[in-house]
Each structure stands twice: as C-alpha cells, then as structure tokens.
Design an enzyme around this catalytic site. Sequence first.
Site, mmCIF file in Angstrom:
data_model
loop_
_atom_site.group_PDB
_atom_site.id
_atom_site.type_symbol
_atom_site.label_atom_id
_atom_site.label_comp_id
_atom_site.label_asym_id
_atom_site.label_seq_id
_atom_site.Cartn_x
_atom_site.Cartn_y
_atom_site.Cartn_z
ATOM 1 N N SER A 1 0.772 -1.258 0.260
ATOM 2 C CA SER A 1 -0.281 0.087 -0.188
ATOM 3 C C SER A 1 0.746 1.352 -0.185
ATOM 4 C CB SER A 1 -0.806 -0.319 1.332
ATOM 5 O OG SER A 1 -1.898 1.363 1.057
ATOM 6 N N TYR B 1 -5.255 8.407 -5.862
ATOM 7 C CA TYR B 1 -4.129 7.176 -5.313
ATOM 8 C C TYR B 1 -4.249 6.808 -4.118
ATOM 9 C CZ TYR B 1 0.890 5.212 -5.175
ATOM 10 O OH TYR B 1 1.654 4.371 -4.532
ATOM 11 N N LYS C 1 -5.309 3.549 -2.021
ATOM 12 C CA LYS C 1 -4.190 2.365 -1.190
ATOM 13 C C LYS C 1 -5.136 2.325 -0.257
ATOM 14 C CE LYS C 1 -0.774 1.655 -3.871
ATOM 15 N NZ LYS C 1 -0.026 0.166 -4.206
HETATM 16 N N1 LIG Z 1 8.345 3.981 -4.815
HETATM 17 C C1 LIG Z 1 7.991 4.655 -3.960
HETATM 18 O O1 LIG Z 1 8.435 5.658 -2.998
HETATM 19 C C2 LIG Z 1 6.418 4.231 -3.185
HETATM 20 C C3 LIG Z 1 6.013 4.394 -2.248
HETATM 21 C C4 LIG Z 1 5.045 4.110 -1.585
HETATM 22 C C5 LIG Z 1 3.883 3.147 -2.268
HETATM 23 N N2 LIG Z 1 4.439 2.344 -3.753
HETATM 24 C C6 LIG Z 1 3.902 0.679 -3.898
HETATM 25 O O2 LIG Z 1 5.219 -0.167 -4.316
HETATM 26 C C7 LIG Z 1 4.229 -0.314 -5.075
HETATM 27 C C8 LIG Z 1 5.822 -0.941 -6.340
HETATM 28 O O3 LIG Z 1 5.932 0.233 -7.026
HETATM 29 P P1 LIG Z 1 7.501 0.646 -7.775
HETATM 30 O O4 LIG Z 1 8.184 2.211 -6.290
HETATM 31 O O5 LIG Z 1 7.921 -0.778 -7.325
HETATM 32 O O6 LIG Z 1 6.923 1.470 -8.570
HETATM 33 P P2 LIG Z 1 7.363 0.611 -10.735
HETATM 34 O O7 LIG Z 1 6.074 1.558 -11.429
HETATM 35 O O8 LIG Z 1 8.717 0.558 -10.874
HETATM 36 O O9 LIG Z 1 6.375 -0.639 -10.047
HETATM 37 C C9 LIG Z 1 4.711 -1.066 -10.558
HETATM 38 C C10 LIG Z 1 4.618 -2.202 -10.742
HETATM 39 O O10 LIG Z 1 3.019 -2.269 -11.062
HETATM 40 C C11 LIG Z 1 2.684 -2.475 -12.234
HETATM 41 N N3 LIG Z 1 1.158 -1.935 -13.224
HETATM 42 C C12 LIG Z 1 1.072 -0.568 -13.513
HETATM 43 N N4 LIG Z 1 0.033 -0.773 -13.846
HETATM 44 C C13 LIG Z 1 -0.205 -1.708 -14.171
HETATM 45 C C14 LIG Z 1 -1.440 -2.591 -14.233
HETATM 46 N N5 LIG Z 1 -2.452 -2.153 -14.690
HETATM 47 N N6 LIG Z 1 -1.445 -4.318 -14.354
HETATM 48 C C15 LIG Z 1 -0.320 -4.813 -14.289
HETATM 49 N N7 LIG Z 1 0.530 -4.278 -13.149
HETATM 50 C C16 LIG Z 1 0.995 -2.744 -13.557
HETATM 51 C C17 LIG Z 1 4.217 -1.851 -12.921
HETATM 52 O O11 LIG Z 1 3.994 -2.362 -14.785
HETATM 53 C C18 LIG Z 1 5.351 -1.995 -12.445
HETATM 54 O O12 LIG Z 1 5.409 -3.645 -12.796
HETATM 55 C C19 LIG Z 1 3.239 0.564 -5.850
HETATM 56 O O13 LIG Z 1 1.665 -0.898 -5.363
HETATM 57 C C20 LIG Z 1 3.588 1.485 -5.592
HETATM 58 O O14 LIG Z 1 2.234 2.062 -5.348
HETATM 59 C C21 LIG Z 1 5.127 2.888 -3.829
#
Ligand SMILES: NC(=O)c1ccc[n+]([C@@H]2O[C@H](COP(=O)([O-])OP(=O)(O)OC[C@H]3O[C@@H](n4cnc5c(N)ncnc54)[C@H](O)[C@@H]3O)[C@@H](O)[C@H]2O)c1
Length: 322
Positions: free
Chosen positions: A169, A199, A203
């Site tokens: 999340s 968003y 979450k």
């Molecule tokens: N990076 C941060 O600072 C952060 C902070 C809080 C939460 N998050 C959460 O961490 C998780 C991973 O994100 P990340 O930071 O590695 O970013 P990222 O963009 O590298 O990874 C996101 C992944 O979700 C996939 N995705 C997006 N839309 C999709 C769809 N329609 N169907 C299937 N897959 C889909 C993307 O292809 C990618 O593989 C996410 O849920 C994100 O919301 C990230």
Amino acid sequence: MKYNAMSFSGSKGIEFNTATDIPPLLGKVILVTGGNSGLGRQSVIELAQRKPSLFWLAARSLERARTAVEEIQTVVPNIPIKPLGLDLASCRSVKAAAQTFCDSSGRLDLLLLNAGAMSYTPGMTEDGYEVHFGTNYVGHALLTKLLLPTLLNTAQTYPDSDVRIIFVSSAVHKQAPVGGIQFDSLKSKAPNLDAMARYGQSKLADILFAKELARWYPQVKIASVHPGAVGTPLSASVSSKSFLLRCLMTVGRLFMSSVEDGAKNQLWAATSDAVTSGEYYEPIGVSGKAAKYVNNEVLTNKLWDWTEEEIEGCRMRLDESQ
Ligand SMILES: NC(=O)c1ccc[n+]([C@@H]2O[C@H](COP(=O)([O-])OP(=O)(O)OC[C@H]3O[C@@H](n4cnc5c(N)ncnc54)[C@H](O)[C@@H]3O)[C@@H](O)[C@H]2O)c1
C-alpha cells in the site's frame, strides 16, 4: 507528509537483513504482481534466492513478464519462474491470468500484491473504474478472490505452509479525500479529486480490504505495508506534471531509499514471524494502526459491500463456512 525512508533499519523500524532473515522457501509457490519493475522485481530476485519451487512473475503484459523473467534468470539462475500476463486495469485480464495460474498450479503460499499505478492524467479502466481504484484495488481484490481457494487449500494441505497475502500500500493513503473513499467518484475519472487523492483512496482501500480479509480468513496471514519513499519508476512519475514538482522530486530523490532497501519492507511482511495478520505496517515492525481511516469499521464495511455488489464474482463473505 513524513516518509520514513530508512524504515527497514531506522530508529522507528526494525532491522531486516534479506540475506539472513528470509527463511528457505523450498517447496513454496509464490506469485508477485508487478514483478517486472522496481520493488516487485527486487522482491522476486531476493525471494528467488531462497529457492521456492515455483515463481510466477506477473506483469501488465506477457511480453513484459517474459523479458523480466529472462533478465532475472541471469541474476538468479536455475529458479523456475513463469511469466504471467496480468493487466490489473482489466477484469477480463485478471480472470484470464487467474485461470492460467489455477490450470497449472494447485498450490500458492505467497501472493505478493505489489503492482501499483500512479498517474496525473485522469482516466478510467476497461471496466469503467477510476484508473487508480480500478488498477490498485479492484484488480487486486478480484485476483485475490479468484486465488483464494488455492491459498486456503494450500493452508489446509500443508499445515506448516505459512500462507500469506501481502498488499503493498502507501502512506499516501492519508491523502485520500475527506471521508476516506468517495464512493460516487469510483466509476468516473474523479475530476474533482487531485491525483494524490485518487491514488490515496485506492491505497486506503487495499489496507481496509486486507484488514477485513484477515478477519474472515484466519488460516492465511494477510497484511499491508508502506514501502517507504523509494527511487523507482513510480516515484519518478510523480514529478512528470509540473516544473515545481520536478524540482522538488529531483531533490527528494536524493533522500529516497534504494530499491534494495525499499523492498525489504514487503519482504519482511512476506516472510517474518513478527507479522500480525490484519495489520498495516508503516514502517515494518511498527503497526500503522493509528494511521488515518485505517480503523474505520463503517468505511471498511461500506467498501466490502461495494466490492461484493460491484465486482462480478467478488462475494467473499459468503465463503465464511470454508
Ligand atoms: N516507490 C515509492 O516511493 C512507493 C511509495 C509507496 C508505495 N509504493 C507502491 O509500491 C508498489 C511498487 O511500485 P514501485 O515503486 O516499485 O514502482 P514501479 O513503477 O517500478 O512498479 C509498479 C509495477 O506495477 C505495475 N503496474 C502498473 N499498472 C499495472 C497494471 N494495470 N496491471 C499490472 N501491473 C501494473 C508496473 O508495470 C510495475 O511493474 C506500488 O504498489 C506502489 O504504489 C511505492
């Protein structure tokens, strides 16, 4: 908003060393959504080193999944990883992916719901849901429902199996709109909400869903976690809209966790004995119980009613007798 970028080992969080703290995963079957990028890809690499019997790497398309599997197998050779096309913004794709999985695997020990979309451009999914809510919540809720029989069966067949569902999340759930989830916005582009609110409510829904699911299915450990602020393609996309945000994010990225460190949050949630089912962790080891809306039972029930009525085949409360 305050992020704890060092959540895996800072004063508020706990120490977690992936090399020593992830137990051997021999015999286990794992599915990771969004396994082709950022935190998901890193999680696959770390978990694969503990030698599960089978890995399913799901990505938005089969092609992306295949490419990622090829790359990862050069880093961690000799691990069976199956690519799975799964577009969470399409219930049709989610159902097809679940069918592909169930046709070939009767066991699932860990469902790591990592994928996430963040977009400044208002949009809707194929099924007519607001794009964040449809992707981050509806797609994952439907996938969970469709894989739940396999997860429950695994827990029953292998009593020591430690079956888990982990939702990645975000602390941005605190930027959800007033009231938490604006139900009348979910089947539109929600033009009256800003991107963080859209968003954020998706979450928040993940957290509330995980909490309630844990109550109904005590055989499975179900938790949600905020990964910290991590330098990934998703966090980079936050800066795409305005010049001011781009400047702020350029500076902000200097203070973000690396992907390796950020992934420790979900790896801890996926494997540590210290995890309590139903909890939201922010950071790891620290319950985010007091976080905004997380303990709101009225909102949780309303979300479940909405989910069961809205998403075809998503009636999970009826499974109480299982
Ligand atoms: N990076 C941060 O600072 C952060 C902070 C809080 C939460 N998050 C959460 O961490 C998780 C991973 O994100 P990340 O930071 O590695 O970013 P990222 O963009 O590298 O990874 C996101 C992944 O979700 C996939 N995705 C997006 N839309 C999709 C769809 N329609 N169907 C299937 N897959 C889909 C993307 O292809 C990618 O593989 C996410 O849920 C994100 O919301 C990230």
